[in-house]
Design a protein around this motif. Structure first.
Motif, PDB file in Angstrom:
ATOM      1  N   ILE A 171     -12.515  -4.341  -8.544  1.00 53.93           N
ATOM      2  CA  ILE A 171     -13.291  -3.353  -7.786  1.00 53.93           C
ATOM      3  C   ILE A 171     -13.001  -1.969  -8.370  1.00 53.93           C
ATOM      4  O   ILE A 171     -11.854  -1.631  -8.661  1.00 53.93           O
ATOM      5  N   PRO A 172     -14.020  -1.120  -8.588  1.00 53.74           N
ATOM      6  CA  PRO A 172     -13.802   0.205  -9.176  1.00 53.74           C
ATOM      7  C   PRO A 172     -12.680   0.983  -8.477  1.00 53.74           C
ATOM      8  O   PRO A 172     -12.634   1.049  -7.249  1.00 53.74           O
ATOM      9  N   GLY A 173     -11.781   1.504  -9.287  1.00 54.75           N
ATOM     10  CA  GLY A 173     -10.634   2.247  -8.772  1.00 54.75           C
ATOM     11  C   GLY A 173      -9.369   1.438  -8.741  1.00 54.75           C
ATOM     12  O   GLY A 173      -8.266   1.992  -8.835  1.00 54.75           O
ATOM     13  N   ASN A 174      -9.486   0.121  -8.605  1.00 53.43           N
ATOM     14  CA  ASN A 174      -8.302  -0.736  -8.516  1.00 53.43           C
ATOM     15  C   ASN A 174      -7.734  -1.112  -9.883  1.00 53.43           C
ATOM     16  O   ASN A 174      -6.651  -1.697  -9.953  1.00 53.43           O
ATOM     17  N   GLY A 175      -8.460  -0.827 -10.941  1.00 52.74           N
ATOM     18  CA  GLY A 175      -8.036  -1.240 -12.272  1.00 52.74           C
ATOM     19  C   GLY A 175      -7.018  -0.328 -12.926  1.00 52.74           C
ATOM     20  O   GLY A 175      -6.581  -0.595 -14.051  1.00 52.74           O
ATOM     21  N   ILE A 176      -6.651   0.756 -12.232  1.00 49.10           N
ATOM     22  CA  ILE A 176      -5.575   1.622 -12.708  1.00 49.10           C
ATOM     23  C   ILE A 176      -4.596   1.847 -11.565  1.00 49.10           C
ATOM     24  O   ILE A 176      -4.945   1.680 -10.391  1.00 49.10           O
ATOM     25  N   CYS A 177      -3.373   2.207 -11.916  1.00 47.51           N
ATOM     26  CA  CYS A 177      -2.360   2.458 -10.890  1.00 47.51           C
ATOM     27  C   CYS A 177      -2.811   3.585  -9.969  1.00 47.51           C
ATOM     28  O   CYS A 177      -3.253   4.644 -10.428  1.00 47.51           O
ATOM     29  N   ALA A 178      -2.684   3.372  -8.670  1.00 46.35           N
ATOM     30  CA  ALA A 178      -3.128   4.359  -7.691  1.00 46.35           C
ATOM     31  C   ALA A 178      -2.330   5.651  -7.756  1.00 46.35           C
ATOM     32  O   ALA A 178      -2.797   6.695  -7.286  1.00 46.35           O
ATOM     33  N   ASP A 179      -1.141   5.605  -8.346  1.00 42.84           N
ATOM     34  CA  ASP A 179      -0.269   6.781  -8.334  1.00 42.84           C
ATOM     35  C   ASP A 179      -0.150   7.495  -9.668  1.00 42.84           C
ATOM     36  O   ASP A 179       0.005   8.710  -9.707  1.00 42.84           O
ATOM     37  N   CYS A 180      -0.208   6.761 -10.781  1.00 44.47           N
ATOM     38  CA  CYS A 180      -0.015   7.410 -12.084  1.00 44.47           C
ATOM     39  C   CYS A 180      -1.158   7.189 -13.053  1.00 44.47           C
ATOM     40  O   CYS A 180      -1.180   7.795 -14.127  1.00 44.47           O
ATOM     41  N   GLY A 181      -2.102   6.307 -12.718  1.00 42.81           N
ATOM     42  CA  GLY A 181      -3.260   6.104 -13.570  1.00 42.81           C
ATOM     43  C   GLY A 181      -3.081   5.126 -14.709  1.00 42.81           C
ATOM     44  O   GLY A 181      -3.984   4.964 -15.537  1.00 42.81           O
ATOM     45  N   LEU A 182      -1.937   4.441 -14.794  1.00 42.88           N
ATOM     46  CA  LEU A 182      -1.728   3.478 -15.869  1.00 42.88           C
ATOM     47  C   LEU A 182      -2.682   2.295 -15.695  1.00 42.88           C
ATOM     48  O   LEU A 182      -2.780   1.731 -14.614  1.00 42.88           O
ATOM     49  N   PRO A 183      -3.393   1.904 -16.767  1.00 41.39           N
ATOM     50  CA  PRO A 183      -4.345   0.783 -16.638  1.00 41.39           C
ATOM     51  C   PRO A 183      -3.650  -0.548 -16.349  1.00 41.39           C
ATOM     52  O   PRO A 183      -2.471  -0.739 -16.624  1.00 41.39           O
ATOM     53  N   GLU A 184      -4.425  -1.450 -15.765  1.00 44.15           N
ATOM     54  CA  GLU A 184      -4.028  -2.839 -15.522  1.00 44.15           C
ATOM     55  C   GLU A 184      -2.764  -2.965 -14.673  1.00 44.15           C
ATOM     56  O   GLU A 184      -1.750  -3.525 -15.096  1.00 44.15           O
ATOM     57  N   PRO A 185      -2.792  -2.476 -13.448  1.00 46.62           N
ATOM     58  CA  PRO A 185      -1.628  -2.625 -12.573  1.00 46.62           C
ATOM     59  C   PRO A 185      -1.386  -4.081 -12.224  1.00 46.62           C
ATOM     60  O   PRO A 185      -2.328  -4.865 -12.059  1.00 46.62           O
ATOM     61  N   GLU A 186      -0.128  -4.457 -12.119  1.00 49.51           N
ATOM     62  CA  GLU A 186       0.235  -5.843 -11.820  1.00 49.51           C
ATOM     63  C   GLU A 186       1.036  -5.966 -10.532  1.00 49.51           C
ATOM     64  O   GLU A 186       1.618  -7.017 -10.258  1.00 49.51           O
ATOM     65  N   TRP A 187       1.049  -4.901  -9.740  1.00 54.38           N
ATOM     66  CA  TRP A 187       1.766  -4.901  -8.472  1.00 54.38           C
ATOM     67  C   TRP A 187       0.876  -4.299  -7.395  1.00 54.38           C
ATOM     68  O   TRP A 187      -0.121  -3.643  -7.697  1.00 54.38           O
ATOM     69  N   ALA A 188       1.256  -4.531  -6.149  1.00 57.76           N
ATOM     70  CA  ALA A 188       0.465  -4.010  -5.034  1.00 57.76           C
ATOM     71  C   ALA A 188       1.378  -3.640  -3.882  1.00 57.76           C
ATOM     72  O   ALA A 188       2.443  -4.240  -3.685  1.00 57.76           O
ATOM     73  N   SER A 189       0.956  -2.634  -3.128  1.00 56.57           N
ATOM     74  CA  SER A 189       1.583  -2.328  -1.844  1.00 56.57           C
ATOM     75  C   SER A 189       0.682  -2.912  -0.769  1.00 56.57           C
ATOM     76  O   SER A 189      -0.439  -2.435  -0.561  1.00 56.57           O
ATOM     77  N   THR A 190       1.166  -3.946  -0.118  1.00 54.46           N
ATOM     78  CA  THR A 190       0.325  -4.615   0.873  1.00 54.46           C
ATOM     79  C   THR A 190       0.159  -3.789   2.138  1.00 54.46           C
ATOM     80  O   THR A 190      -0.839  -3.936   2.846  1.00 54.46           O
ATOM     81  N   THR A 191       1.113  -2.922   2.421  1.00 54.78           N
ATOM     82  CA  THR A 191       0.984  -2.074   3.614  1.00 54.78           C
ATOM     83  C   THR A 191      -0.006  -0.946   3.385  1.00 54.78           C
ATOM     84  O   THR A 191      -0.767  -0.585   4.290  1.00 54.78           O
ATOM     85  N   LEU A 192      -0.022  -0.378   2.177  1.00 52.03           N
ATOM     86  CA  LEU A 192      -0.925   0.732   1.873  1.00 52.03           C
ATOM     87  C   LEU A 192      -2.252   0.250   1.309  1.00 52.03           C
ATOM     88  O   LEU A 192      -3.218   1.017   1.255  1.00 52.03           O
TER      89      LEU A 192
END
Length: 378
Positions: free
Chosen positions: A18-39
């Motif tokens: 989904i657009p926006g999810n393909g980079i880290c929400a905090d630093c912009g690094l592409p292809e994040p492999e972790w998630a905060s389930t609470t946030l």
């Protein structure tokens, strides 16, 4: 992989796409492999480590290693990075330095804590420690001559646009008074040898002066950094009332385009090459005998290619050998050539790339003034 695990993996992958999810929400690094389930956000490995330090706010799961179920995936799909940005970054001040994955840990950690732990940006006009126009406190400052860090009192005021520091707690006269609009501040943890190390650079008597400071508290040093940017932004708004916030933020503190060692020779190019530390601050290439020197030993102005500036591989014909390195480059200016030698071919290509990037940009009226000063000084 079982059919059920394959289904879950594909469903999770669809959410990441989904657009926006393909980079880290905090630093912009592409292809994040972790998630905060609470946030409900997708983040990179480095930022996930910061989130683990605030478990009351953020619970972390690996996209690849941890088990997921349908309800968790639906929860992530209902939120996501763009929704989190609209909520937690709604009122980030224009002057606030938003770090990327290229920045140091202290900036990233305080950015994450500001958003999710302190919730600094979810409401308009929230009082912020660095936005008051006045700041007073103690920082550990490196001595110019002995290299020791001593506790010094600093005062920053918007009213007169001055940062001053005192060598004694009860001193009435400051050791130095620095115009805030003349400061460049950049975090230098590796150079200073402290994770909270901050370099303050300014012009003193038309020479570049460096001050190296740190604070034991991460939030405190980042607040000092953003307080400087806030006051700089205030004065820019007054000076350029028609300019957009985006135009003005480019005039605030900035990271060096590149730093590192090269070898250089003297102006007559008859002396042996000596190893020096170089810092490129946009159009000012400064060199130091040691990275923590208080003053630059010399500077080279990097103009635009339209004005006769260029960078070439190799050294000028007739340049005597003598350097211990082999990968030469030459900065060509309208007045003279500056030969340097890099340690590796990779270093040479990186330096040439940043020099070309600067030279490709047209010069501003203010930069023509700086160029004229450099020519007059010679």
């Amino acid at each position: 992989m079982s059919a059920e695990k394959e289904r879950i993996f594909r469903a999770l992958k669809d959410v990441v796409q989904i657009p926006g999810n393909g980079i880290c929400a905090d630093c912009g690094l592409p292809e994040p492999e972790w998630a905060s389930t609470t946030l409900g956000i997708f983040i990179c490995l480095n930022c996930s480590g910061i989130h683990r330090n605030i478990p009351d706010v953020s619970i972390i799961k690996s996209l690849l290693l941890d088990p997921w179920n349908d309800s968790q995936i639906q929860h992530m799909a209902s939120l996501g990075n763009e929704a989190a940005k609209r909520k937690y970054e709604a009122f980030v001040p224009a002057y606030y330095y938003v770090p990327t994955y290229r920045d140091c840990q202290v900036l990233l950690e305080q950015w994450i804590r500001s958003k999710y732990e302190r919730k600094d940006f979810i409401e308009e006009n929230k009082p912020l420690a660095y936005a008051t126009g006045y700041r007073e406190g103690f920082l550990w400052k490196r001595g110019r001559d002995n290299g020791q860090f001593l506790n010094r009192k600093f005062i920053l005021t918007e009213g007169d646009g001055i940062l001053k520091y005192f060598t004694k707690t009860d001193a009435k006269v400051p050791k130095a008074m620095i115009k805030v609009d003349n400061i460049n501040a950049t975090f230098q943890p590796s150079k200073i040898g402290n994770p909270n190390g901050l370099q303050l650079m300014y012009l003193k008597d038309n020479s570049t002066r460096n001050i190296f400071v740190y604070h034991d508290e991460e939030k405190e040093i980042v607040d000092w950094f953003n307080a400087i940017r806030a006051i700089q932004f205030h004065y820019l708004k007054v000076a350029f009332p028609g300019a957009s916030d985006q135009e003005l933020t480019h005039k605030l503190t900035r990271n060096f385009l590149k730093e590192g060692y090269m070898e250089k020779t003297g102006p007559k190019q008859t002396e042996g090459f000596k190893k020096r530390w170089f810092s490129l601050d946009h159009r000012r290439l400064m060199y130091f005998k040691d990275p923590l020197d208080a003053y630059a030993r010399g500077e080279v102005f990097i103009g635009s290619s339209d004005n006769g500036y260029a960078v070439k591989e190799g050294l000028p014909p007739g340049t005597p050998a003598g350097g211990s390195w082999q990968h030469g480059i030459t900065i060509v200016t309208p007045d003279r050539d500056f030969p340097f030698i890099c340690e590796t071919e990779r270093d040479r290509q990186e330096w040439m790339s940043v020099f070309n990037g600067v030279m490709d940009q047209q010069m501003s009226p203010q930069e023509y003034t700086v160029e004229a000063y450099f020519k007059h000084r010679r």
